[in-house]
Write an enzyme that holds these catalytic residues in place. Structure first.
Site, mmCIF file in Angstrom:
data_model
loop_
_atom_site.group_PDB
_atom_site.id
_atom_site.type_symbol
_atom_site.label_atom_id
_atom_site.label_comp_id
_atom_site.label_asym_id
_atom_site.label_seq_id
_atom_site.Cartn_x
_atom_site.Cartn_y
_atom_site.Cartn_z
ATOM 1 N N ASP A 1 0.794 -1.248 0.000
ATOM 2 C CA ASP A 1 0.000 0.000 0.000
ATOM 3 C C ASP A 1 0.822 1.293 0.000
ATOM 4 O O ASP A 1 0.435 2.267 0.670
ATOM 5 C CB ASP A 1 -0.970 0.013 1.186
ATOM 6 C CG ASP A 1 -1.958 -1.143 1.161
ATOM 7 O OD1 ASP A 1 -1.927 -1.933 0.216
ATOM 8 O OD2 ASP A 1 -2.743 -1.264 2.118
ATOM 9 N N LYS B 1 -6.718 -4.824 -3.066
ATOM 10 C CA LYS B 1 -7.333 -5.455 -1.897
ATOM 11 C C LYS B 1 -8.356 -4.511 -1.262
ATOM 12 O O LYS B 1 -8.077 -3.320 -1.100
ATOM 13 C CB LYS B 1 -6.250 -5.855 -0.886
ATOM 14 C CG LYS B 1 -5.432 -4.701 -0.325
ATOM 15 C CD LYS B 1 -4.253 -5.254 0.473
ATOM 16 C CE LYS B 1 -3.529 -4.226 1.295
ATOM 17 N NZ LYS B 1 -4.298 -3.549 2.300
ATOM 18 N N CYS C 1 -2.071 -2.336 7.855
ATOM 19 C CA CYS C 1 -2.056 -3.282 6.727
ATOM 20 C C CYS C 1 -0.846 -4.207 6.730
ATOM 21 O O CYS C 1 -0.949 -5.364 6.299
ATOM 22 C CB CYS C 1 -2.182 -2.519 5.420
ATOM 23 S SG CYS C 1 -3.830 -1.797 5.242
HETATM 24 N N1 TIU Z 1 -2.608 0.399 4.284
HETATM 25 C C1 TIU Z 1 -3.071 0.655 5.500
HETATM 26 O O1 TIU Z 1 -2.374 0.487 6.493
HETATM 27 N N2 TIU Z 1 -4.355 1.171 5.597
HETATM 28 C C2 TIU Z 1 -4.776 1.988 6.602
HETATM 29 O O2 TIU Z 1 -5.931 2.399 6.628
HETATM 30 N N3 TIU Z 1 -3.831 2.356 7.522
HETATM 31 C C3 TIU Z 1 -3.992 3.257 8.534
HETATM 32 O O3 TIU Z 1 -3.081 3.359 9.345
HETATM 33 N N4 TIU Z 1 -5.090 3.991 8.610
#
Ligand code: TIU
Length: 230
Positions: free
Chosen positions: A32, A137, A170
């Protein structure tokens, strides 16, 4: 699969003990690293976070990506996001937080956390190249409602090097999912980051505690040294 020849294993200095890196059966998984999390005006920002805190992970991850490509390792990228009609967005995820700007709303980088919008894209420093799977995802974990496991099994992968954001959300969810599926995970401390430095430290400590209950933790320099790039 036959046991790897020990001569092919490149030991990486890690905690709680050496990680047996075997490039042929190891995938680099970058979680991500999207504009929506790292740049102002995206999802991370909409949640009230200081997105600049994540940028420290970019340069070390770029170095690891380059080394992994050179070593011929499988490289996988993930993106959190949703279909434009939001049909794969759980109502609970949509309403969580009561924020003014929600997933699917318009923002300066397009609709927040929606596939195909500018904010959903991976930052240019870590752009995927042809042949590298990109996993879209809908959840926090990269195994939930995706074909990641099929892709990894199809390539004979049994261990993962994990980078990306955020460490306790994530990255952690994905490492826990991978661990229960029988993958050995090495998380690179400086290639992961959180909006909360104390959560980053705690998340890494949880992974390596209890004999490596979820996996291993090392600095990227140790991986580069193991690959002969350090
Ligand atoms: N990729 C991921 O970690 N998504 C989140 O929403 N992370 C947060 O820390 N909000």
């Amino acid at each position: 699969m036959p046991e790897p020849h020990t001569a092919d294993v490149r030991p990486v200095r890690a905690e709680p003990y050496e990680f047996p890196l075997l490039p042929a059966t190891t995938a680099l998984v970058i979680i991500d690293m999207q504009r929506d999390f790292l740049e102002p005006g995206g999802f991370g920002d909409a949640l009230g976070n200081d997105v600049s805190l994540l940028r420290a992970a970019i340069a070390p991850t770029a170095a690891v990506l380059e080394a992994a490509r050179r070593a011929g390792m499988t490289v996988v990228h993930t993106r959190e996001g949703h279909r434009s009609d939001l049909s794969d967005l759980a109502p609970a995820k949509h309403r969580r937080g009561n924020f003014a700007t929600k997933i699917g709303d318009a923002g300066p980088m397009g609709r927040i956390l929606v596939r195909g919008e500018a904010g959903h894209g991976i930052i240019p420093e870590l752009a995927p190249v042809a042949g590298e799977p990109v996993i879209d995802k809908p959840g926090k974990g990269a195994f939930f409602a995706t074909d990641l496991e099929a892709i990894l099994r199809g390539r004979g992968i049994d261990r993962l090097i994990v980078c990306g954001v955020t460490t306790e959300v994530c990255v952690h969810t994905t490492v826990r999912e991978a661990n229960d599926r029988g993958f050995d995970c090495l998380v690179l401390a400086d290639c992961t980051a959180s909006y909360f430095p104390e959560f980053h430290a705690a998340a890494l400590a949880m992974i390596r505690a209890q004999g490596g209950i979820f996996g291993w933790v090392a600095p990227s320099s140790a991986l580069l040294a193991g690959l002969g790039d350090g």
